[in-house]
Scaffold this active site. Structure first.
Site, short mmCIF file in Angstrom:
data_model
loop_
_atom_site.label_atom_id
_atom_site.label_comp_id
_atom_site.label_asym_id
_atom_site.label_seq_id
_atom_site.Cartn_x
_atom_site.Cartn_y
_atom_site.Cartn_z
N ASP A 306 2.96 0.50 -8.37
CA ASP A 306 3.52 -0.21 -7.23
C ASP A 306 4.90 0.41 -6.96
O ASP A 306 5.35 1.33 -7.65
CB ASP A 306 3.56 -1.72 -7.50
C1 BGC Z 1 3.79 -4.34 -2.93
C2 BGC Z 1 2.41 -3.76 -2.80
C3 BGC Z 1 2.35 -2.80 -1.64
C4 BGC Z 1 3.42 -1.73 -1.84
C5 BGC Z 1 3.45 -0.71 -0.71
C6 BGC Z 1 4.86 -3.27 -2.94
O1 BGC Z 1 6.14 -3.78 -2.91
O2 BGC Z 1 3.87 -5.11 -4.12
O3 BGC Z 1 1.47 -4.79 -2.64
O4 BGC Z 1 1.10 -2.25 -1.52
O5 BGC Z 1 4.69 -2.36 -1.89
O6 BGC Z 1 3.95 -1.26 0.43
#
Ligand code: BGC
Length: 750
Positions: A306
């Site tokens: 993430d």
């Molecule tokens: C979120 C994810 C997301 C990623 C990309 C993160 O902060 O937890 O769910 O896919 O950002 O935007």
């Protein structure tokens, strides 16, 4: 065209008829890997945000967004990046033509600048439709999709999302969220399919099938990404990315099944939980990222981190002394790709770790192989952006009709005293008020045109709010509007009360600030006091009050729910939600949504329907402590359904046997409607305390008034299983009870 590219294309043509299950043999990928330098391999494992390669400064990009050739040169020639994501931090939605231009240019520049012409894998968060493309179709958020209890519709919603994502030139969607919704305080509760393992797993399968179809390489499907492995949704504090305490048994019982279902449906990628379980950040946890995910569940696809999560092992979690140590930890845990995403430090550190021998080249080859295989299966070596004429339905009428249908089937009627609904707007006059009455953003929630979904500038013209839709459905003068309250302050209450005195009924549309992740943290599930005051004042006016709830998570409405005549729970129903709510309120649609979670009556009464018997013990030692405002699976209709004749084919099942359950449902009211037939069971005695009841299976059916249907379900002993102390899924012999509405049937497992 280089020889390599030509031979890869020939190879692809030769294997074009292969199905998803028989993906291309590793031979060609392996020969590609053999030609790659360490830098090229690590580049494939690097994912940066669009902000890193677009004109302007990160988090303050130029508009319209365009690629910056100097930044591109650095990213491609120096760092040889393999993947890019999203819209640039702090930025909003991008027009379809610009997306196609950006991605087309990105791929062609990459072909010119990279030695081996390995295409870039672009990923985006298309959480409830292609929410980062202007004019894309926005569906209800996943919690509302689950409330339809209709996997076929959820599959369709995801199929359309895949179509519109590919239309934007993007082949990878960071969706679905498969974290189970058992912590209602969590800011991302609305992104889940609710609290139940069976319902959520069924939605998980539908989402993967809809997004990925039967072939990733057909210009209308994308790779799905299961999020967020594992245990992300259950922070003890309720705050995003804070510690979860989950035992290995509970992890497998409640948190794993949705991912297992998605893997069995062929999900190609996974994103790792940004938080920690039992003191170990998941990005550093080999037992989760490799042993559980790959060795136990057999996942073969790509695991992406993430946002900045490798750096967070140093900055937030303090399990690594520096970023170099953090990269080593995460790679050893089993990460394939790092959502770095704003610099190239990860890339430099990993290259250096491989040169120093601290990470073997064979280890990174394993990840690169998975990434290249995905790119190949997505057809990216062949073509990255397809002609816009292939996507005539983008954001069009057909897709918005599907969005409307999903919203209409999600709306859940929780209370309807004295048949206050449906309204007859030719005869009745209503006042519509409350913060969600005239707002598209409050119908859509987070991940809508921007990350947090609060910016009103990007809303799709022509979409209707609840008030707009009711107004359009009524004779002139029959639908009045006064806001009465914003989300957290009372506004013009006097005007609201004055108008209330002139109407027959009052509809109060309650809402919650659109948000997601850490900005969505709250300390209290209570509905903000201003909205409570608005409802109380209107209740005091003596007019029947109908609440319409557009919440990210179940905000406590206990005190106002008691006296309100009607409650329509709308979740976050998306761009067609205004029309769907209006049609449910006026009876054009007979509501058929059912709650995919237990609705708490008080902020600290956070129990689930499948709680243990001990949780029912009350202060007077009676067993009445489970008193939610509304039970999991509940929801009313404008008609009534009666159940009779539940039977089971055998009273005793052997281990490899199956039983057939049958029940007859009759629409005993006076209008057609849809019913969700829910079969529950109870294990009377088990080695792990059994839940008081547990969903076994379900089916949504349509019945004309007066119509009757006999429904059958086939059940196997494994459907009655649980995780035992040894972490093994077992069905223990003994006595069980089936429950279908008012019907109960005892049976025995041998
Ligand atoms: C979120 C994810 C997301 C990623 C990309 C993160 O902060 O937890 O769910 O896919 O950002 O935007």
């Amino acid at each position: 065209m280089t020889c390599l590219r030509r031979s890869l294309i020939l190879f692809l043509v030769a294997t074009a008829l292969m199905t998803k299950a028989e993906s291309v043999p590793l031979l060609s990928i392996d020969s590609l890997i053999r030609q790659m330098t360490i830098e090229e391999k690590v580049g494939q494992m690097t994912q940066v945000d669009l902000g890193v390669i677009a004109k302007g400064s990160i988090c303050n990009l130029d508009e319209p967004r365009r690629l910056d050739s100097e930044k591109l040169r650095k990213a491609m020639e120096v760092y040889k990046i393999g993947s890019v994501l999203n819209v640039g931090c702090g930025s909003g939605t991008i027009p379809l033509t610009d997306w196609r231009l950006i991605i087309g240019q990105l791929q062609s520049e990459n072909r010119l600048r990279s030695r081996l012409e390995i295409p870039i894998l672009y990923g985006v968060d298309a959480i409830h439709g292609v929410n980062y493309t202007v004019g894309g179709t926005l569906f209800p958020q996943p919690i509302g999709q689950a409330a339809t209890w209709n996997p076929t519709l959820v599959e369709k919603a995801n199929e359309i999302t895949a179509y519109e994502t590919r239309a934007s030139g993007i082949p990878w969607n960071f969706s679905p969220v498969l974290d189970i919704g058992r912590q209602p305080l969590w800011s991302r509760f609305f992104e889940t399919y609710g609290e139940d393992v069976i319902l959520s797993s069924s939605m998980a399968r539908a989402a993967i099938n809809g997004l990925q179809g039967s072939s990733l390489n057909d210009r209308y499907h994308v790779s799905a990404c299961m999020k967020h492995f594992l245990g992300y949704s259950f922070p003890l504090s309720g705050h995003d990315r804070t510690p979860a305490w989950i035992s290995p048994r509970e992890l497998r019982e409640y948190f794993l099944p949705t991912f297992k279902a998605a893997i069995e449906s062929g999900a190609r990628t996974v994103m790792i939980n940004s938080g920690e379980i039992n003191g170990t950040p998941v990005h550093a946890d080999r037992s989760i990222v490799t042993e559980l995910l790959r060795n136990e569940l057999g996942f073969k696809g790509v695991a992406v981190t993430d946002w900045e999560d490798i750096y967070k092992l140093v900055d937030v979690h303090h399990v690594a002394a520096n970023r170099r140590a953090a990269v080593k930890l995460a790679i050893d845990a089993g990460i394939d790709m790092s959502m770095t995403p704003n610099d190239f430090e990860f890339t430099e550190l990993l290259i250096s770790l491989v040169y120093s021998g601290e990470i073997s080249e064979a280890r990174i080859d394993t990840s690169v192989r998975r990434i290249l295989q995905l790119k190949q299966d997505l057809g990216l070596f062949d073509q990255t952006v397809y002609p816009s004429s292939d996507y005539p339905e983008f954001g069009g009428e057909t897709h918005s009709r599907w969005s409307y249908t999903v919203a209409a089937e999600s709306i859940t009627l929780l209370k309807n005293d004295q048949k206050v609904l449906p309204l007859n707007l030719t005869k009745e006059k209503v006042l519509v008020c409350g913060p969600a009455a005239n707002s598209l953003n409050l119908l859509n929630g987070g991940w809508t045109h921007t990350w947090q979904g609060v910016d009103t500038r990007f809303n799709t013209p022509g979409k209707t709010t609840i008030y707009d839709a009711l107004y359009a459905a009524a004779p002139k003068g029959h639908v009045l509007y006064a806001k009465g309250s914003s989300l957290d302050s009372v506004e013009n209450l006097d005007e609201c009360l004055k108008l209330a005195a002139t109407v027959d009924k009052v509809i109060v549309c309650l809402g919650e600030q659109p948000c997601t992740e850490i900005p969505g943290n709250i300390n209290d599930l209570s509905l903000p006091i201003a909205q409570v005051k608005l409802v109380q004042a209107l209740l005091a006016s003596g007019k029947p009050v109908i609440l319409v709830c557009c919440f990210n998570r179940p905000r406590i409405i206990h005190s106002i729910a008691q006296e309100s005549a009607g409650i329509v729970y709308a979740y976050l129903p998306g761009d067609e939600g205004g029309r769907a709510i209006s049609d449910c309120i006026t009876g054009k649609v007979n509501p058929s949504g059912r709650l995919p979670f237990t609705y708490p009556a008080a902020t600290n009464a956070l129990m689930h329907y499948d709680h243990k018997a001990s949780e029912e013990l009350d202060i007077d030692f009676s067993n009445h402590a489970y008193r939610p405002d509304f039970d999991f699976g509940s929801g009313l209709s404008y008609t009534t359904f009666s159940y009779s004749g539940a039977t089971i084919s055998k009273k005793s099942i052997a281990a490899n046997d199956s039983i057939i359950i049958q029940v007859t449902i009759r629409n005993s009211g006076d209008c057609p409607g849809m019913e969700v037939v829910q079969v529950y069971y109870r294990d009377l005695v088990a080695s792990i305390t059994p839940p008081v009841k547990k969903l076994l299976t379900f089916q949504k059916i349509y019945l004309e008034n007066g119509q009757e249907k006999k429904i059958s379900f086939t059940i196997h002993p494994k459907d009655l299983s649980f995780i035992n102390k040894e972490l093994v899924r077992v069905t223990e012999p003994g006595e069980f009870e089936l429950m279908i509405a008012n019907q109960k049937i005892p049976f025995h497992v041998e």
